[in-house]
Design a protein around this motif. Structure first.
Motif, PDB file in Angstrom:
ATOM      1  N   GLY A  71       7.179  -4.905 -10.320  1.00 36.64           N
ATOM      2  CA  GLY A  71       8.594  -5.073 -10.623  1.00 36.64           C
ATOM      3  C   GLY A  71       9.509  -4.560  -9.529  1.00 36.64           C
ATOM      4  N   ALA A  72       9.151  -3.440  -8.915  1.00 32.11           N
ATOM      5  CA  ALA A  72       9.998  -2.874  -7.858  1.00 32.11           C
ATOM      6  C   ALA A  72      10.041  -3.799  -6.643  1.00 32.11           C
ATOM      7  CB  ALA A  72       9.486  -1.489  -7.466  1.00 32.11           C
ATOM      8  N   PHE A  73       8.911  -4.444  -6.329  1.00 32.63           N
ATOM      9  CA  PHE A  73       8.907  -5.400  -5.223  1.00 32.63           C
ATOM     10  C   PHE A  73       9.786  -6.597  -5.557  1.00 32.63           C
ATOM     11  CE2 PHE A  73       6.692  -9.257  -3.446  1.00 32.63           C
ATOM     12  CZ  PHE A  73       7.198  -9.123  -2.157  1.00 32.63           C
ATOM     13  N   ALA A  74       9.647  -7.133  -6.773  1.00 34.97           N
ATOM     14  CA  ALA A  74      10.469  -8.273  -7.173  1.00 34.97           C
ATOM     15  C   ALA A  74      11.957  -7.928  -7.109  1.00 34.97           C
ATOM     16  CB  ALA A  74      10.078  -8.731  -8.571  1.00 34.97           C
ATOM     17  N   ALA A  75      12.320  -6.740  -7.591  1.00 37.18           N
ATOM     18  CA  ALA A  75      13.722  -6.329  -7.568  1.00 37.18           C
ATOM     19  C   ALA A  75      14.240  -6.208  -6.143  1.00 37.18           C
ATOM     20  CB  ALA A  75      13.885  -5.002  -8.312  1.00 37.18           C
ATOM     21  N   ALA A  76      13.409  -5.694  -5.235  1.00 40.59           N
ATOM     22  CA  ALA A  76      13.825  -5.565  -3.833  1.00 40.59           C
ATOM     23  C   ALA A  76      14.046  -6.925  -3.193  1.00 40.59           C
ATOM     24  CB  ALA A  76      12.780  -4.777  -3.049  1.00 40.59           C
ATOM     25  N   CYS A  77      13.359  -7.939  -3.712  1.00 44.11           N
ATOM     26  CA  CYS A  77      13.544  -9.312  -3.211  1.00 44.11           C
ATOM     27  C   CYS A  77      14.727 -10.009  -3.857  1.00 44.11           C
ATOM     28  CB  CYS A  77      12.285 -10.132  -3.484  1.00 44.11           C
ATOM     29  SG  CYS A  77      10.811  -9.566  -2.622  1.00 44.11           S
TER      30      CYS A  77
END
Length: 205
Positions: A71-77
């Motif tokens: 989720g943190a990677f998706a949010a950063a994108c």
């Protein structure tokens, strides 16, 4: 490691955020699908191949941990919950988990172990490269890179479980190698599908 058209672009910082977002969204579908496949393999192997069952249970637990980091990677994108809910997965990316599911239904447990472990080195190498690039080229935080760090980190316990499963299992080597080649082909297809010019942009909310 096989040729991969996308990872070198990410390593140079040349992949756009839309491509990274698509990677996150596709993985959000792969992770739960693989977890269910591994649990099914573990259940199949429980009575006749307990060493393989231990291996698949460990993999399924790992998918849970990976999913918690995605989720943190998706949010950063820049991916929003609405975009994630509306996203239509790409067939070329979902061929990999579909074949893992096929293995879960059809392959002897030890042969599935062989096929999966044969692909781990390539996948781990890709994740290590991406994690480094996300920090140095894109300025992502450690939290946003944790999904890739997880898969890039060697797991002595996983290696031990794989060796035990292969040593104890009934393995048709020719068939197992065929499964491994097909799985690697689907892995290659995953990355090729996401390469710029192929992947769709993420949907708008």
């Amino acid at each position: 490691m096989t040729d991969n058209p996308l990872v070198p672009l990410i390593a140079r910082g040349d992949a756009g955020l839309g491509t990274l977002a698509a990677l996150a969204l596709e993985q959000s579908r792969v992770i739960p699908a693989d977890r269910l496949a591994f649990l099914h393999l573990a259940q199949r192997a429980m009575s006749d191949a307990p060493e393989s069952a231990d291996f698949f249970t460990f993999l399924a637990e790992g998918e849970v941990l990976a999913g918690e980091r995605l989720g943190a990677f998706a949010a950063a994108c820049g991916v929003t919950e609405a975009q994630s809910a509306a996203y239509e997965p790409l067939p070329g990316c979902q061929g990999y988990p579909a074949y893992v599911a096929w293995l879960a239904l059809n392959a002897a447990p030890a042969e599935a172990v062989f096929a999966l472990t044969a692909n781990f080195a390539a996948w781990g190498g890709y994740c290590a490269t991406i994690a480094e690039a996300l920090r140095t080229r894109y300025g992502f935080t450690d939290e946003a890179c944790a999904f890739f760090d997880f898969f890039a980190t060697p797991s002595p316990e996983l290696d031990r479980l794989a060796r035990a499963a292969l040593d104890a299992g009934d393995l048709n080597e020719a068939r197992a190698q065929r499964y491994a080649r097909l799985l690697q082909s689907y892995e290659d297809q995953f990355w090729s599908t996401l390469s710029p010019g192929t992947a769709r942009s993420t949907p708008t909310a």
